[in-house]
Motif scaffolding. Structure first.
Motif, PDB file in Angstrom:
ATOM      1  N   THR A   1      -9.399  -2.360 -19.676  1.00 22.42           N
ATOM      2  CA  THR A   1      -8.154  -3.042 -20.060  1.00 22.42           C
ATOM      3  C   THR A   1      -8.358  -4.055 -21.185  1.00 22.42           C
ATOM      4  O   THR A   1      -7.384  -4.547 -21.756  1.00 22.42           O
TER       5      THR A   1
ATOM      6  N   THR B   1      -7.627   9.230 -13.486  1.00 24.80           N
ATOM      7  CA  THR B   1      -6.225   8.846 -13.369  1.00 24.80           C
ATOM      8  C   THR B   1      -5.882   8.736 -11.892  1.00 24.80           C
ATOM      9  O   THR B   1      -6.577   9.300 -11.039  1.00 24.80           O
ATOM     10  N   ALA B   2      -4.805   8.045 -11.604  1.00 22.63           N
ATOM     11  CA  ALA B   2      -4.406   7.868 -10.209  1.00 22.63           C
ATOM     12  C   ALA B   2      -4.151   9.212  -9.532  1.00 22.63           C
ATOM     13  O   ALA B   2      -4.543   9.429  -8.380  1.00 22.63           O
TER      14      ALA B   2
ATOM     15  N   ALA C   1      -6.094  -3.126 -11.679  1.00 17.67           N
ATOM     16  CA  ALA C   1      -5.101  -2.410 -12.476  1.00 17.67           C
ATOM     17  C   ALA C   1      -5.042  -0.938 -12.077  1.00 17.67           C
ATOM     18  O   ALA C   1      -3.970  -0.330 -12.036  1.00 17.67           O
ATOM     19  N   PHE C   2      -6.217  -0.372 -11.753  1.00 16.20           N
ATOM     20  CA  PHE C   2      -6.234   1.024 -11.313  1.00 16.20           C
ATOM     21  C   PHE C   2      -5.507   1.163  -9.979  1.00 16.20           C
ATOM     22  O   PHE C   2      -4.685   2.070  -9.796  1.00 16.20           O
TER      23      PHE C   2
ATOM     24  N   ASP D   1      -3.237  -0.708  -8.859  1.00 19.44           N
ATOM     25  CA  ASP D   1      -1.820  -0.926  -9.111  1.00 19.44           C
ATOM     26  C   ASP D   1      -1.134   0.318  -9.661  1.00 19.44           C
ATOM     27  O   ASP D   1       0.091   0.456  -9.556  1.00 19.44           O
ATOM     28  N   SER D   2      -1.913   1.219 -10.235  1.00 17.82           N
ATOM     29  CA  SER D   2      -1.334   2.444 -10.804  1.00 17.82           C
ATOM     30  C   SER D   2      -1.176   3.565  -9.777  1.00 17.82           C
ATOM     31  O   SER D   2      -0.701   4.651 -10.108  1.00 17.82           O
ATOM     32  N   THR D   3      -1.576   3.316  -8.526  1.00 18.84           N
ATOM     33  CA  THR D   3      -1.543   4.364  -7.502  1.00 18.84           C
ATOM     34  C   THR D   3      -0.252   4.331  -6.675  1.00 18.84           C
ATOM     35  O   THR D   3      -0.229   4.833  -5.555  1.00 18.84           O
TER      36      THR D   3
END
Length: 260
Positions: A96, A118-119, A145-146, A148-150
Motif C-alpha cells: 500500500t 486477491t480476496a 487492508a487485505f 478489509d478487502s474480503t
C-alpha cells in the motif's frame, strides 16, 4: 470446510469403508445386480474423496517489508510440503506504500516469483497461514487492508470453518509477539474461521533460553531488532514445525466422512 466436508455418519448406516470390508452375502441380498453397482459407486465416491484429500492446499499469505516474515514463510512452506497430500502455496498481499516511500525506507525489491493474492482467490484454500510484521502490537496496515478487502467472502461466509494460523515479526522482545496474533484473531472470528495455535507442540524448543528466540504458543515469530537481524535456526525450525502442524490439522479436518 470445502474439500472432504460432510456430516457425521448415520447410526443406521454403516460407513462406506466398513461396508466394503463386510459385504452382504449373496444369498441375503435382495437387490440383485443393483447391489454390486451400488458398491462400485461407493468405491468411486471414496476414491474421489481420497483424491480431494491428496490435493489439499494451504495458502501462506504474508506481508514482509524487509524480508523477515518472508523468511519464515519460505521455511513454513517446507514444513507443509513435508506432509503427504498437502501442498503450500506462497502469496504476498498488495503493498500500500508508494515506491518512493519504500525507496526512502530502504525496503528491498519484492520477489516477483511470489504472486500477489486477491480476496477472491483466498476461498480456494483449505487452510491459511497469515504472516505479518507488528505495528504497535497489531498487524501491519498492508495485511489489515487485505482483510478489509474480503467483505464479499464474509458476506457469503466462504471462509467459515476453514482453519487458519498466524506468524509474525517484531522489532523487540516486548514488541508484540503474542499481542499481534491475539489482536488478529478478530479477523478470523468474523469470517467464522478456526484459529489453530501451535501451543507448546514444538517441545523443548519452546523453552530455550540460551539465545534470543521469537515465537509463541500463538505461532512462529522472529525478532528483527533494528532490521539487520535475521531469523536464527530455532526461529526457522519453529516456522517449519508450524507448517507441518497446520498441514496435519488441515488433513485431519478434511478426512472423508460418509453421508447420512
Amino acid at each position: 470446510m470445502g474439500k472432504g466436508g460432510g456430516c457425521m455418519p448415520s447410526k443406521k448406516k454403516m460407513p462406506i469403508g466398513d461396508a466394503e470390508e463386510l459385504p452382504v452375502p449373496a444369498e441375503e441380498s435382495v437387490y440383485g445386480d443393483e447391489s454390486s453397482s451400488a458398491a462400485a459407486d461407493s468405491v468411486a465416491e471414496r476414491q474421489q474423496r481420497d483424491r480431494q484429500v491428496e490435493e489439499l492446499k494451504i495458502f501462506i499469505v504474508f506481508y514482509s517489508m524487509y524480508g523477515h516474515v518472508e523468511g519464515l514463510a519460505r521455511r513454513m512452506k517446507k514444513g507443509v510440503d513435508g506432509v503427504e497430500g498437502v501442498e503450500a502455496v506462497l502469496y504476498r498481499v498488495r503493498e500500500t506504500l508508494p515506491d518512493e516511500v519504500l525507496e526512502k525506507m530502504k525496503a528491498p525489491v519484492k520477489d516477483a516469483a511470489i504472486p500477489e493474492i486477491t480476496a477472491a482467490e483466498l476461498a480456494a484454500a483449505d487452510g491459511v497461514l497469515f504472516g505479518f510484521p507488528t505495528r504497535y502490537g497489531c498487524m501491519a496496515a498492508q495485511m489489515k487492508a487485505f482483510f478489509d478487502s474480503t467483505g464479499q467472502l464474509w458476506k457469503e461466509q466462504k471462509m467459515a470453518g476453514k482453519p487458519a494460523g498466524f506468524f509474525v515479526s517484531t522489532g523487540t522482545q516486548g514488541g508484540g509477539q503474542e499481542t499481534t496474533c491475539w489482536t488478529a484473531i478478530t479477523q478470523l472470528a468474523h469470517h467464522g474461521m478456526l484459529f489453530i495455535p501451535i501451543g507448546y507442540t514444538f517441545g523443548a524448543g519452546m523453552f530455550k533460553m540460551d539465545t534470543i528466540r521469537g515465537g509463541t504458543p500463538y505461532g512462529a515469530g522472529v525478532y528483527a531488532g533494528d532490521g539487520t537481524r535475521k531469523a536464527n535456526e530455532t526461529e526457522l525450525a519453529l516456522a517449519e514445525h508450524q507448517g507441518k502442524y497446520m498441514a496435519s490439522v488441515v488433513k485431519r479436518l478434511a478426512r472423508p466422512t460418509s453421508t447420512s
